[in-house]
Design a protein around this motif. Structure first.
Motif, PDB file in Angstrom:
ATOM      1  N   LYS A   8       0.827  -1.207   0.000  1.00 42.41           N
ATOM      2  CA  LYS A   8       0.000   0.000   0.000  1.00 42.41           C
ATOM      3  C   LYS A   8       0.863   1.260   0.000  1.00 42.41           C
ATOM      4  O   LYS A   8       0.608   2.199  -0.760  1.00 42.41           O
ATOM      5  N   GLN A   9       1.916   1.274   0.844  1.00 42.62           N
ATOM      6  CA  GLN A   9       2.776   2.443   0.918  1.00 42.62           C
ATOM      7  C   GLN A   9       3.515   2.667  -0.394  1.00 42.62           C
ATOM      8  O   GLN A   9       3.642   3.807  -0.865  1.00 42.62           O
ATOM      9  N   ALA A  10       4.003   1.582  -1.005  1.00 41.14           N
ATOM     10  CA  ALA A  10       4.722   1.695  -2.279  1.00 41.14           C
ATOM     11  C   ALA A  10       3.809   2.239  -3.367  1.00 41.14           C
ATOM     12  O   ALA A  10       4.210   3.096  -4.164  1.00 41.14           O
ATOM     13  N   ARG A  11       2.563   1.765  -3.396  1.00 40.03           N
ATOM     14  CA  ARG A  11       1.613   2.235  -4.416  1.00 40.03           C
ATOM     15  C   ARG A  11       1.301   3.718  -4.222  1.00 40.03           C
ATOM     16  O   ARG A  11       1.255   4.487  -5.188  1.00 40.03           O
ATOM     17  N   ARG A  12       1.100   4.111  -2.974  1.00 38.89           N
ATOM     18  CA  ARG A  12       0.797   5.515  -2.708  1.00 38.89           C
ATOM     19  C   ARG A  12       1.991   6.410  -3.019  1.00 38.89           C
ATOM     20  O   ARG A  12       1.825   7.509  -3.548  1.00 38.89           O
ATOM     21  N   ASP A  13       3.195   5.940  -2.677  1.00 44.92           N
ATOM     22  CA  ASP A  13       4.391   6.724  -2.980  1.00 44.92           C
ATOM     23  C   ASP A  13       4.555   6.915  -4.488  1.00 44.92           C
ATOM     24  O   ASP A  13       5.079   7.940  -4.944  1.00 44.92           O
ATOM     25  N   ALA A  14       4.108   5.907  -5.255  1.00 46.36           N
ATOM     26  CA  ALA A  14       4.211   5.996  -6.715  1.00 46.36           C
ATOM     27  C   ALA A  14       3.025   6.737  -7.322  1.00 46.36           C
ATOM     28  O   ALA A  14       2.969   6.926  -8.545  1.00 46.36           O
ATOM     29  N   ASN A  15       2.054   7.147  -6.470  1.00 47.12           N
ATOM     30  CA  ASN A  15       0.867   7.875  -6.927  1.00 47.12           C
ATOM     31  C   ASN A  15       0.107   7.075  -7.986  1.00 47.12           C
ATOM     32  O   ASN A  15      -0.267   7.588  -9.045  1.00 47.12           O
ATOM     33  N   VAL A  16      -0.124   5.807  -7.670  1.00 47.72           N
ATOM     34  CA  VAL A  16      -0.802   4.890  -8.589  1.00 47.72           C
ATOM     35  C   VAL A  16      -2.036   4.337  -7.896  1.00 47.72           C
ATOM     36  O   VAL A  16      -1.999   4.012  -6.709  1.00 47.72           O
ATOM     37  N   THR A  17      -3.160   4.238  -8.616  1.00 50.08           N
ATOM     38  CA  THR A  17      -4.386   3.676  -8.046  1.00 50.08           C
ATOM     39  C   THR A  17      -4.308   2.157  -8.029  1.00 50.08           C
ATOM     40  O   THR A  17      -3.489   1.547  -8.726  1.00 50.08           O
ATOM     41  N   GLN A  18      -5.175   1.547  -7.239  1.00 54.55           N
ATOM     42  CA  GLN A  18      -5.243   0.085  -7.213  1.00 54.55           C
ATOM     43  C   GLN A  18      -5.596  -0.466  -8.595  1.00 54.55           C
ATOM     44  O   GLN A  18      -5.023  -1.477  -9.035  1.00 54.55           O
ATOM     45  N   LYS A  19      -6.508   0.208  -9.275  1.00 57.19           N
ATOM     46  CA  LYS A  19      -6.916  -0.244 -10.612  1.00 57.19           C
ATOM     47  C   LYS A  19      -5.749  -0.203 -11.585  1.00 57.19           C
ATOM     48  O   LYS A  19      -5.530  -1.140 -12.359  1.00 57.19           O
ATOM     49  N   GLU A  20      -4.964   0.886 -11.536  1.00 55.44           N
ATOM     50  CA  GLU A  20      -3.835   1.022 -12.450  1.00 55.44           C
ATOM     51  C   GLU A  20      -2.755   0.000 -12.139  1.00 55.44           C
ATOM     52  O   GLU A  20      -2.167  -0.584 -13.050  1.00 55.44           O
ATOM     53  N   LEU A  21      -2.481  -0.229 -10.848  1.00 52.44           N
ATOM     54  CA  LEU A  21      -1.485  -1.232 -10.488  1.00 52.44           C
ATOM     55  C   LEU A  21      -1.913  -2.605 -10.969  1.00 52.44           C
ATOM     56  O   LEU A  21      -1.099  -3.378 -11.504  1.00 52.44           O
ATOM     57  N   GLY A  22      -3.205  -2.919 -10.798  1.00 51.47           N
ATOM     58  CA  GLY A  22      -3.710  -4.198 -11.282  1.00 51.47           C
ATOM     59  C   GLY A  22      -3.535  -4.341 -12.783  1.00 51.47           C
ATOM     60  O   GLY A  22      -3.172  -5.411 -13.275  1.00 51.47           O
ATOM     61  N   ARG A  23      -3.794  -3.248 -13.505  1.00 48.94           N
ATOM     62  CA  ARG A  23      -3.642  -3.286 -14.976  1.00 48.94           C
ATOM     63  C   ARG A  23      -2.195  -3.567 -15.364  1.00 48.94           C
ATOM     64  O   ARG A  23      -1.928  -4.336 -16.282  1.00 48.94           O
ATOM     65  N   ARG A  24      -1.249  -2.959 -14.635  1.00 47.87           N
ATOM     66  CA  ARG A  24       0.169  -3.124 -14.976  1.00 47.87           C
ATOM     67  C   ARG A  24       0.660  -4.552 -14.787  1.00 47.87           C
ATOM     68  O   ARG A  24       1.578  -4.992 -15.480  1.00 47.87           O
ATOM     69  N   ILE A  25       0.085  -5.275 -13.816  1.00 45.27           N
ATOM     70  CA  ILE A  25       0.571  -6.642 -13.554  1.00 45.27           C
ATOM     71  C   ILE A  25      -0.458  -7.702 -13.942  1.00 45.27           C
ATOM     72  O   ILE A  25      -0.284  -8.891 -13.634  1.00 45.27           O
ATOM     73  N   GLY A  26      -1.524  -7.286 -14.627  1.00 45.24           N
ATOM     74  CA  GLY A  26      -2.503  -8.249 -15.127  1.00 45.24           C
ATOM     75  C   GLY A  26      -3.408  -8.824 -14.054  1.00 45.24           C
ATOM     76  O   GLY A  26      -3.795  -9.998 -14.129  1.00 45.24           O
ATOM     77  N   ARG A  27      -3.766  -8.006 -13.053  1.00 40.14           N
ATOM     78  CA  ARG A  27      -4.669  -8.455 -12.008  1.00 40.14           C
ATOM     79  C   ARG A  27      -5.805  -7.456 -11.849  1.00 40.14           C
ATOM     80  O   ARG A  27      -5.730  -6.326 -12.334  1.00 40.14           O
ATOM     81  N   SER A  28      -6.846  -7.871 -11.142  1.00 40.18           N
ATOM     82  CA  SER A  28      -7.993  -6.995 -10.936  1.00 40.18           C
ATOM     83  C   SER A  28      -7.728  -6.028  -9.776  1.00 40.18           C
ATOM     84  O   SER A  28      -6.828  -6.251  -8.953  1.00 40.18           O
ATOM     85  N   ARG A  29      -8.525  -4.966  -9.732  1.00 42.48           N
ATOM     86  CA  ARG A  29      -8.412  -4.034  -8.620  1.00 42.48           C
ATOM     87  C   ARG A  29      -8.748  -4.738  -7.308  1.00 42.48           C
ATOM     88  O   ARG A  29      -8.131  -4.467  -6.265  1.00 42.48           O
ATOM     89  N   GLU A  30      -9.718  -5.663  -7.342  1.00 41.78           N
ATOM     90  CA  GLU A  30     -10.100  -6.405  -6.133  1.00 41.78           C
ATOM     91  C   GLU A  30      -8.930  -7.230  -5.613  1.00 41.78           C
ATOM     92  O   GLU A  30      -8.739  -7.352  -4.391  1.00 41.78           O
ATOM     93  N   SER A  31      -8.133  -7.783  -6.530  1.00 40.68           N
ATOM     94  CA  SER A  31      -6.973  -8.571  -6.120  1.00 40.68           C
ATOM     95  C   SER A  31      -5.952  -7.698  -5.394  1.00 40.68           C
ATOM     96  O   SER A  31      -5.394  -8.094  -4.364  1.00 40.68           O
TER      97      SER A  31
END
Length: 239
Positions: A8-31
């Protein structure tokens, strides 16, 4: 740091949403949400993939077991206002402070100087004629919430002993929620000799009777480690 909090901290530091992170690694936002909530724990390979998608990488270092908790204990600064806040929580329940009681749980640990989050204080009250009368009065005036509420109707207690028997039968662990002026406080009834085992913590209004450290348990992993180490240190000091 816990893996979930790290992600969570790494994602926030990178200013990336859960949905965008999921898209980058091929997973859903729920995952991603489940990973950050600690519902699922990634393998080390998956963690590396997640961090790489955020432009980061992990670096592992070894340290002695429980060194992080030992640092928490050394660096902890006692909150001088905590005893007053805990006493206020007891006092705002009508007549509760006049009974034989002790503070229990993580609030007790925090009052004894443990680096844990106190939360709402839990109060153990000694089983006496006076306390069962207090209990019966609060039930009649609907100042107590029971779960489940199967006592309603014909089971209404008529005497202090019936009130105590009701709590023992209906409430797991004997805990009830007592309504005060501002919020509810968890209260349980315990043998008088158990409540009499306490440590006094100074407070401006009156000393607070607190559950001894060696009796306090917690299901919170970090708090349990803190309590274990404090008990070990106390034992070493006695030896």
């Amino acid at each position: 740091m816990e893996i979930a909090a790290l992600i969570k901290q790494a994602r926030r530091d990178a200013n990336v949403t859960q949905k965008e992170l999921g898209r980058r690694i091929g997973r859903s936002r729920e995952s991603i949400s489940q990973l950050e909530a600690g519902v699922r724990t990634p393998s080390f390979g998956s963690l590396e993939e997640i961090l790489a998608a955020l432009g980061m990488q992990a670096r592992l270092e070894l340290e002695p077991l429980d060194a992080d908790v030992r640092r928490q204990i050394v660096e902890h600064r006692h909150d001088p206002e905590l005893p007053g806040r805990v006493y206020f929580a007891v006092e705002q329940i009508e007549d509760l402070a006049d009974l034989d009681f002790r503070i229990e749980g993580l609030a007790a640990a925090a009052l004894l100087g443990a680096p844990v989050t106190a939360g709402d204080p839990q109060v153990a009250v000694a089983i006496t004629e006076r306390s069962t009368e207090w209990l019966a009065d609060k039930l009649r005036r609907e100042r107590i919430r029971l779960r489940p509420a199967s006592w309603m109707g014909a089971a209404w207690p008529r005497t202090p002993q019936e009130a105590y028997d009701l709590i023992e039968a209906e409430c797991p662990g004997g805990w009830i929620m007592v309504r005060g002026f501002f919020h509810e406080t968890p209260v349980r009834f315990a043998p008088a000799e158990e409540v009499a085992r306490h440590v006094l913590v100074e407070n401006a209004e009156r000393p607070l009777p607190v559950q001894p450290l060696h009796e306090i348990e917690s299901t919170d992993r970090n708090a349990a480690r803190v309590l274990r180490l404090l008990r070990e240190q106390a034992q070493d000091a006695r030896d």
